[in-house]
Design a protein around this motif. Structure first.
Motif, mmCIF file in Angstrom:
data_model
loop_
_atom_site.group_PDB
_atom_site.id
_atom_site.type_symbol
_atom_site.label_atom_id
_atom_site.label_comp_id
_atom_site.label_asym_id
_atom_site.label_seq_id
_atom_site.Cartn_x
_atom_site.Cartn_y
_atom_site.Cartn_z
ATOM 1 N N ALA A 187 0.889 -1.015 -0.180
ATOM 2 C CA ALA A 187 0.169 -0.106 0.044
ATOM 3 C C ALA A 187 0.835 1.111 0.059
ATOM 4 O O ALA A 187 1.947 1.044 0.372
ATOM 5 C CB ALA A 187 -0.911 -0.036 1.300
ATOM 6 N N ASP A 226 1.067 3.812 1.850
ATOM 7 C CA ASP A 226 1.340 4.145 3.117
ATOM 8 C C ASP A 226 2.427 3.192 3.714
ATOM 9 O O ASP A 226 3.094 3.186 5.112
ATOM 10 C CB ASP A 226 0.013 4.318 4.075
ATOM 11 C CG ASP A 226 -0.477 2.744 4.219
ATOM 12 O OD1 ASP A 226 -0.183 2.319 5.137
ATOM 13 O OD2 ASP A 226 -1.381 2.389 3.536
ATOM 14 N N GLU A 227 2.784 2.125 3.003
ATOM 15 C CA GLU A 227 3.621 1.165 3.704
ATOM 16 C C GLU A 227 5.077 1.205 3.135
ATOM 17 O O GLU A 227 5.909 0.559 3.605
ATOM 18 C CB GLU A 227 3.183 -0.333 3.460
ATOM 19 C CG GLU A 227 1.850 -0.453 3.886
ATOM 20 C CD GLU A 227 1.319 -1.866 3.840
ATOM 21 O OE1 GLU A 227 0.466 -2.515 4.543
ATOM 22 O OE2 GLU A 227 1.564 -2.336 2.478
ATOM 23 N N PRO A 282 1.369 8.109 7.738
ATOM 24 C CA PRO A 282 0.866 7.111 7.144
ATOM 25 C C PRO A 282 -0.870 6.756 7.478
ATOM 26 O O PRO A 282 -1.595 6.611 6.659
ATOM 27 C CB PRO A 282 1.711 5.904 7.715
ATOM 28 C CG PRO A 282 3.015 6.499 8.072
ATOM 29 C CD PRO A 282 2.622 7.705 8.451
ATOM 30 N N ARG A 340 -3.700 6.485 4.729
ATOM 31 C CA ARG A 340 -4.825 5.562 4.832
ATOM 32 C C ARG A 340 -6.384 5.642 5.037
ATOM 33 O O ARG A 340 -7.289 5.454 4.429
ATOM 34 C CB ARG A 340 -4.431 4.455 6.028
ATOM 35 C CG ARG A 340 -3.428 3.528 5.880
ATOM 36 C CD ARG A 340 -3.343 2.417 6.801
ATOM 37 N NE ARG A 340 -2.884 2.765 8.172
ATOM 38 C CZ ARG A 340 -1.936 2.896 8.836
ATOM 39 N NH1 ARG A 340 -0.925 2.533 7.893
ATOM 40 N NH2 ARG A 340 -1.622 3.327 9.995
ATOM 41 N N ARG A 341 -6.473 6.912 5.618
ATOM 42 C CA ARG A 341 -7.704 7.551 5.686
ATOM 43 C C ARG A 341 -8.188 8.316 4.522
ATOM 44 O O ARG A 341 -9.321 8.093 4.146
ATOM 45 C CB ARG A 341 -7.677 8.573 6.742
ATOM 46 C CG ARG A 341 -8.904 9.349 7.440
ATOM 47 C CD ARG A 341 -8.965 10.173 8.560
ATOM 48 N NE ARG A 341 -8.218 11.530 8.249
ATOM 49 C CZ ARG A 341 -7.565 12.067 8.827
ATOM 50 N NH1 ARG A 341 -6.685 11.458 9.653
ATOM 51 N NH2 ARG A 341 -7.142 13.305 8.521
ATOM 52 N N GLU A 377 -7.336 7.265 1.385
ATOM 53 C CA GLU A 377 -7.583 6.358 0.395
ATOM 54 C C GLU A 377 -8.883 5.652 0.858
ATOM 55 O O GLU A 377 -9.376 5.329 -0.182
ATOM 56 C CB GLU A 377 -6.106 5.256 0.652
ATOM 57 C CG GLU A 377 -6.454 4.201 -0.224
ATOM 58 C CD GLU A 377 -5.463 3.096 -0.189
ATOM 59 O OE1 GLU A 377 -5.061 2.510 -1.390
ATOM 60 O OE2 GLU A 377 -5.048 2.654 1.064
ATOM 61 N N ALA A 378 -9.138 5.549 2.053
ATOM 62 C CA ALA A 378 -10.490 4.776 2.469
ATOM 63 C C ALA A 378 -11.665 5.868 2.083
ATOM 64 O O ALA A 378 -12.722 5.339 1.939
ATOM 65 C CB ALA A 378 -10.497 4.817 4.007
#
Length: 224
Positions: free
Chosen positions: A94, A96-97, A167, A171-172, A174-175
């Protein structure tokens, strides 16, 4: 280009990246915060970088890269961003990784392998976060972009870059459906809210998001 210690490569990369998307120069105290080091240690290292001809620094003033320092920084950013792109496209990481993995691998891969990766990826010009990937010759195609908070109500803009510093924020976002190149229409400035693409309804954005999203007023090309 001569071989440099990992610490030197990290320093010049951070100095360059600090002013890549905004004009404020970096100081030793800010550099220490970005690197997570004591200010005294950073000041001593900056003196060494100056002696090597990689930076210019006036005491209590800004740290700026010389031509040699810029060349080294671009070399490291090219490695970092190609590796991030490689991890996302071929190993299902992802977005963020990938930063921490790239921080390690950028110092380990040979130039030959990096060029093979570049060719395999089709010589991308942007990484998964929208940051430009310098070419083999050190050429950077920097997009014309501004922070989203500067867009006016009613304006439609396109996401050019999202900082990878947080990160959890990535993620937020992207969601919620944010991607590089997606369109946003600013619904209101206070609170700052946007309509995402063709979706109905609006999203309120937090201050940290507004400080992390850069947008273009022209539709960009897809990430290569």
């Amino acid at each position: 280009m001569p071989a440099y210690p990992i610490a030197v490569e990290d320093y010049v990369k951070v100095v360059y990246a600090h002013t890549e998307w905004q004009p404020e120069p970096i100081t030793t105290s800010v550099l220490a915060g970005r690197l997570g080091l004591a200010a005294s240690s950073v000041t001593e290292m900056v003196k060494k970088l100056g002696a090597q001809g990689l930076v210019d620094h006036v005491p209590y003033g800004a740290v700026t890269l010389t031509a040699d320092g810029t060349a080294l920084a671009l070399r490291m950013l090219r490695r970092h961003r190609l590796i991030e792109t490689w991890l996302v496209r071929h190993f299902d990481y992802a977005w963020d990784e990938v930063h921490d993995e790239a921080e390690v691998l950028e110092h380990a891969l040979s130039d030959r392998l990096l060029d093979k990766i570049d060719d395999e990826l089709g010589r991308p010009t942007r990484d998964p976060h929208g940051d430009p990937i310098p070419s083999r010759d050190g050429v950077v195609d920097q997009p014309a972009a501004v922070l989203l908070r500067l867009a006016a109500a009613g304006e439609t803009v396109f996401v050019a870059r999202i900082s990878d510093r947080d990160p959890l924020l990535l993620r937020r976002l992207e969601a919620e459906g944010f991607t590089i190149d997606c369109s946003l229409t600013v619904a209101s400035a206070e609170p700052f809210a946007v309509a995402l693409g063709e979706r109905e309804g609006t999203l309120d954005l937090s201050p940290d998001a507004l400080d992390s999203i850069w947008v273009s007023r022209e539709r960009p090309g897809r990430v290569k």
